[in-house]
Design a protein around this motif. Structure first.
Motif, PDB file in Angstrom:
ATOM      1  N   LEU A 217      35.427  56.559 -13.358  1.00 31.68           N
ATOM      2  CA  LEU A 217      35.665  57.516 -14.507  1.00 31.68           C
ATOM      3  C   LEU A 217      34.060  57.900 -15.105  1.00 31.68           C
ATOM      4  O   LEU A 217      33.316  56.729 -15.391  1.00 31.68           O
ATOM      5  N   LYS A 218      33.948  59.253 -15.379  1.00 27.21           N
ATOM      6  CA  LYS A 218      32.476  59.337 -16.341  1.00 27.21           C
ATOM      7  C   LYS A 218      32.884  58.976 -17.572  1.00 27.21           C
ATOM      8  O   LYS A 218      33.945  58.985 -18.387  1.00 27.21           O
ATOM      9  N   GLU A 219      31.856  58.007 -17.946  1.00 30.37           N
ATOM     10  CA  GLU A 219      31.751  57.576 -19.399  1.00 30.37           C
ATOM     11  C   GLU A 219      30.836  58.139 -20.295  1.00 30.37           C
ATOM     12  O   GLU A 219      31.362  58.499 -21.485  1.00 30.37           O
ATOM     13  N   ALA A 220      29.559  58.556 -19.812  1.00 29.22           N
ATOM     14  CA  ALA A 220      28.793  58.955 -21.021  1.00 29.22           C
ATOM     15  C   ALA A 220      27.576  59.885 -20.092  1.00 29.22           C
ATOM     16  O   ALA A 220      27.426  59.349 -19.158  1.00 29.22           O
ATOM     17  N   LYS A 221      26.950  60.971 -20.680  1.00 32.83           N
ATOM     18  CA  LYS A 221      25.760  61.333 -20.272  1.00 32.83           C
ATOM     19  C   LYS A 221      24.617  60.804 -20.980  1.00 32.83           C
ATOM     20  O   LYS A 221      24.710  60.528 -22.372  1.00 32.83           O
ATOM     21  N   ILE A 222      23.491  60.133 -20.284  1.00 35.12           N
ATOM     22  CA  ILE A 222      22.300  59.272 -21.072  1.00 35.12           C
ATOM     23  C   ILE A 222      21.331  60.070 -21.011  1.00 35.12           C
ATOM     24  O   ILE A 222      20.873  60.527 -19.732  1.00 35.12           O
ATOM     25  N   ARG A 223      20.613  60.377 -21.944  1.00 35.18           N
ATOM     26  CA  ARG A 223      19.248  60.938 -21.751  1.00 35.18           C
ATOM     27  C   ARG A 223      18.163  60.157 -20.998  1.00 35.18           C
ATOM     28  O   ARG A 223      18.271  59.103 -21.500  1.00 35.18           O
ATOM     29  N   GLY A 224      17.449  60.924 -20.436  1.00 37.96           N
ATOM     30  CA  GLY A 224      16.359  60.212 -19.696  1.00 37.96           C
ATOM     31  C   GLY A 224      15.435  59.892 -20.625  1.00 37.96           C
ATOM     32  O   GLY A 224      14.954  60.436 -21.534  1.00 37.96           O
ATOM     33  N   ARG A 225      14.893  58.555 -20.389  1.00 39.83           N
ATOM     34  CA  ARG A 225      13.660  58.048 -21.112  1.00 39.83           C
ATOM     35  C   ARG A 225      13.046  57.004 -20.114  1.00 39.83           C
ATOM     36  O   ARG A 225      13.526  56.633 -19.494  1.00 39.83           O
ATOM     37  N   GLY A 226      11.733  56.824 -20.606  1.00 37.41           N
ATOM     38  CA  GLY A 226      11.019  55.863 -19.945  1.00 37.41           C
ATOM     39  C   GLY A 226      11.025  54.559 -20.746  1.00 37.41           C
ATOM     40  O   GLY A 226      11.314  54.167 -21.924  1.00 37.41           O
ATOM     41  N   TRP A 227      10.785  53.340 -19.763  1.00 35.63           N
ATOM     42  CA  TRP A 227      11.126  51.969 -20.121  1.00 35.63           C
ATOM     43  C   TRP A 227       9.909  51.105 -20.334  1.00 35.63           C
ATOM     44  O   TRP A 227       9.997  49.904 -20.630  1.00 35.63           O
ATOM     45  N   HIS A 228       8.670  51.743 -19.925  1.00 36.42           N
ATOM     46  CA  HIS A 228       7.565  51.016 -19.894  1.00 36.42           C
ATOM     47  C   HIS A 228       7.099  50.795 -21.354  1.00 36.42           C
ATOM     48  O   HIS A 228       7.295  51.482 -22.204  1.00 36.42           O
ATOM     49  N   SER A 229       6.662  49.388 -21.646  1.00 34.74           N
ATOM     50  CA  SER A 229       5.770  48.948 -22.603  1.00 34.74           C
ATOM     51  C   SER A 229       4.888  48.211 -22.410  1.00 34.74           C
ATOM     52  O   SER A 229       4.821  47.665 -21.409  1.00 34.74           O
ATOM     53  N   THR A 230       3.900  47.919 -23.578  1.00 37.15           N
ATOM     54  CA  THR A 230       2.717  47.129 -23.314  1.00 37.15           C
ATOM     55  C   THR A 230       3.236  45.726 -23.019  1.00 37.15           C
ATOM     56  O   THR A 230       2.730  45.025 -22.317  1.00 37.15           O
ATOM     57  N   ARG A 231       4.386  45.455 -23.962  1.00 35.08           N
ATOM     58  CA  ARG A 231       4.924  43.812 -23.595  1.00 35.08           C
ATOM     59  C   ARG A 231       5.630  43.813 -22.266  1.00 35.08           C
ATOM     60  O   ARG A 231       5.805  42.716 -21.549  1.00 35.08           O
ATOM     61  N   ARG A 232       6.579  44.817 -21.819  1.00 34.00           N
ATOM     62  CA  ARG A 232       7.189  44.791 -20.697  1.00 34.00           C
ATOM     63  C   ARG A 232       7.006  45.929 -19.785  1.00 34.00           C
ATOM     64  O   ARG A 232       7.433  46.985 -19.701  1.00 34.00           O
ATOM     65  N   PRO A 233       5.827  46.018 -18.996  1.00 30.74           N
ATOM     66  CA  PRO A 233       5.304  46.930 -18.057  1.00 30.74           C
ATOM     67  C   PRO A 233       6.469  47.248 -17.097  1.00 30.74           C
ATOM     68  O   PRO A 233       6.954  46.407 -16.365  1.00 30.74           O
ATOM     69  N   ARG A 234       6.721  48.552 -16.939  1.00 28.26           N
ATOM     70  CA  ARG A 234       7.801  49.082 -15.845  1.00 28.26           C
ATOM     71  C   ARG A 234       7.433  50.462 -15.400  1.00 28.26           C
ATOM     72  O   ARG A 234       6.700  51.142 -15.975  1.00 28.26           O
ATOM     73  N   SER A 235       7.927  50.511 -14.172  1.00 31.08           N
ATOM     74  CA  SER A 235       7.617  52.045 -13.478  1.00 31.08           C
ATOM     75  C   SER A 235       8.677  53.056 -14.232  1.00 31.08           C
ATOM     76  O   SER A 235       9.808  52.807 -14.412  1.00 31.08           O
ATOM     77  N   ASN A 236       8.113  54.247 -14.794  1.00 30.06           N
ATOM     78  CA  ASN A 236       8.742  55.334 -14.933  1.00 30.06           C
ATOM     79  C   ASN A 236       9.108  56.128 -14.161  1.00 30.06           C
ATOM     80  O   ASN A 236       9.461  57.728 -14.475  1.00 30.06           O
ATOM     81  N   ALA A 237       8.860  56.165 -12.643  1.00 27.82           N
ATOM     82  CA  ALA A 237       9.211  57.077 -11.703  1.00 27.82           C
ATOM     83  C   ALA A 237      10.432  57.774 -11.799  1.00 27.82           C
ATOM     84  O   ALA A 237      10.698  58.987 -11.655  1.00 27.82           O
ATOM     85  N   ASN A 238      11.513  57.031 -12.309  1.00 34.02           N
ATOM     86  CA  ASN A 238      12.696  57.527 -12.308  1.00 34.02           C
ATOM     87  C   ASN A 238      13.500  57.496 -13.489  1.00 34.02           C
ATOM     88  O   ASN A 238      14.638  57.882 -13.854  1.00 34.02           O
ATOM     89  N   GLY A 239      12.742  57.320 -14.695  1.00 36.57           N
ATOM     90  CA  GLY A 239      13.274  57.168 -15.899  1.00 36.57           C
ATOM     91  C   GLY A 239      13.414  58.208 -16.683  1.00 36.57           C
ATOM     92  O   GLY A 239      14.447  58.247 -17.507  1.00 36.57           O
ATOM     93  N   TRP A 240      12.774  59.445 -16.376  1.00 33.10           N
ATOM     94  CA  TRP A 240      12.718  60.691 -17.273  1.00 33.10           C
ATOM     95  C   TRP A 240      13.847  61.566 -16.873  1.00 33.10           C
ATOM     96  O   TRP A 240      13.962  62.733 -17.259  1.00 33.10           O
ATOM     97  N   ILE A 241      14.932  61.317 -15.861  1.00 30.36           N
ATOM     98  CA  ILE A 241      15.869  61.990 -15.523  1.00 30.36           C
ATOM     99  C   ILE A 241      17.208  61.588 -16.167  1.00 30.36           C
ATOM    100  O   ILE A 241      17.490  60.213 -16.184  1.00 30.36           O
ATOM    101  N   ASP A 242      18.010  62.532 -16.635  1.00 27.20           N
ATOM    102  CA  ASP A 242      19.179  62.382 -17.174  1.00 27.20           C
ATOM    103  C   ASP A 242      20.194  61.634 -16.236  1.00 27.20           C
ATOM    104  O   ASP A 242      20.160  61.746 -15.125  1.00 27.20           O
ATOM    105  N   LYS A 243      21.076  60.856 -16.729  1.00 25.32           N
ATOM    106  CA  LYS A 243      21.873  60.196 -16.041  1.00 25.32           C
ATOM    107  C   LYS A 243      23.311  60.343 -16.278  1.00 25.32           C
ATOM    108  O   LYS A 243      23.436  60.471 -17.540  1.00 25.32           O
ATOM    109  N   ILE A 244      24.506  59.943 -15.272  1.00 25.80           N
ATOM    110  CA  ILE A 244      25.576  59.890 -15.944  1.00 25.80           C
ATOM    111  C   ILE A 244      26.142  58.264 -15.667  1.00 25.80           C
ATOM    112  O   ILE A 244      25.798  57.904 -14.861  1.00 25.80           O
TER     113      ILE A 244
END
Length: 287
Positions: A217-244
């Motif tokens: 079942l659909k539970e929530a719509k999640i606004r896209g955001r980036g996960w990169h930070s100076t302490r925890r480097p991550r790729s934001n290639a797919n982070g800015w897209i809204d998700k279900i």
């Protein structure tokens, strides 16, 4: 044309008191058998070229009849596989679509499969358990389940399908129902292990048809955001897209606690708790 009463096992030697019918094209006793099978392709051998062309045309016109013919030719005992359909591959002809089967794959195979076939996500660092789905001997897809990526959902008896990947370099008919089968298995396995809920995410531009078919079942719509930070480097290639966010409530039979969280420092500890990490990929297959 070969009728429904045609016996494809008939050869020059009668199989009963009745002689084989003469071929309409060459006059010899009708004869057809499986000559060769490789993967999802096959070749028939007949008494003449005219009969061969007629059988190929009839198989293309009536896939149900084609499956029945190949079963009568003992294709399943020959291969050890259950034939699901005979389908047009959209390119060169008819191919064999075997029954999908869930099976095991090593952690290394899973990592290589995701790296090669996933459309927009990389390989997770760690996960709890995984499964693969096969069409015959062809690996069609994998699913891996681990802790929720969102920290707010961790420690609440929830697990997440971190990756589900189906290959797209094969005819579409061969992967039909593969994703739904994997989603269903993930929920059943999480329930068996005592978890209360399982979640996963799709991009806003993905319909989620397989999830609906698997009872999610659909539970929530999640606004896209980036996960990169100076302490925890991550790729934001797919982070800015809204998700279900999708979920499925589980009803474990026992009240046992979920498996303990993995050690942050020891690969040896990760083996004991059933985790697959970068340091424990080789020589260890998760439960």
């Amino acid at each position: 044309m070969i009728g429904d009463d045609y016996d494809p096992g008939a050869t020059g030697t009668p199989t009963s008191c009745t002689e084989p019918l003469p071929c309409l094209f060459c006059g010899a006793p009708e004869f057809v058998e499986i000559h060769e099978i490789w993967g999802h392709e096959f070749m028939l051998q007949t008494c003449c070229e005219g009969l061969h062309q007629q059988i190929v045309q009839d198989m293309d016109d009536d896939p149900v009849w084609a499956r029945a013919l190949l079963r009568r030719l003992k294709i399943e005992p020959l291969t050890g596989q259950r034939l699901r359909r005979v389908v047009d591959d959209g390119c060169v002809g008819m191919i064999l679509d075997w029954q999908l089967q869930l099976g095991s794959a090593s952690a290394g195979q899973v990592r290589r499969f995701i790296a090669r076939h996933h459309a927009h996500c990389g390989i997770p660092t760690a996960w709890r358990f995984h499964r693969a789905v096969f069409n015959g001997r062809t690996l069609m897809g994998v699913a891996i389940v681990g802790n929720p990526v969102a920290r707010a959902l961790s420690g609440r008896g929830i697990v997440e399908v971190n990756r589900l990947c189906i290959r797209r370099d094969t005819p579409a008919a061969l992967r039909w129902n593969a994703a739904s089968m994997l989603y269903g298995w993930c929920a059943q396995e999480a329930e068996r292990r005592g978890f209360q809920k399982i979640i996963t995410y799709t991009r806003i531009d993905e319909p989620g048809t397989t999830l609906v078919a698997s009872g999610w079942l659909k539970e929530a719509k999640i606004r896209g955001r980036g996960w990169h930070s100076t302490r925890r480097p991550r790729s934001n290639a797919n982070g800015w897209i809204d998700k279900i966010r999708w979920s499925r409530a589980l009803h474990p039979r026992s009240h046992s606690e979920p498996p303990p969280r993995r050690s942050e420092t020891s690969c040896e500890a990760s083996m004991l708790t059933g985790w697959t990490t970068v340091g424990s990929v080789f020589g260890f297959t998760p439960a």
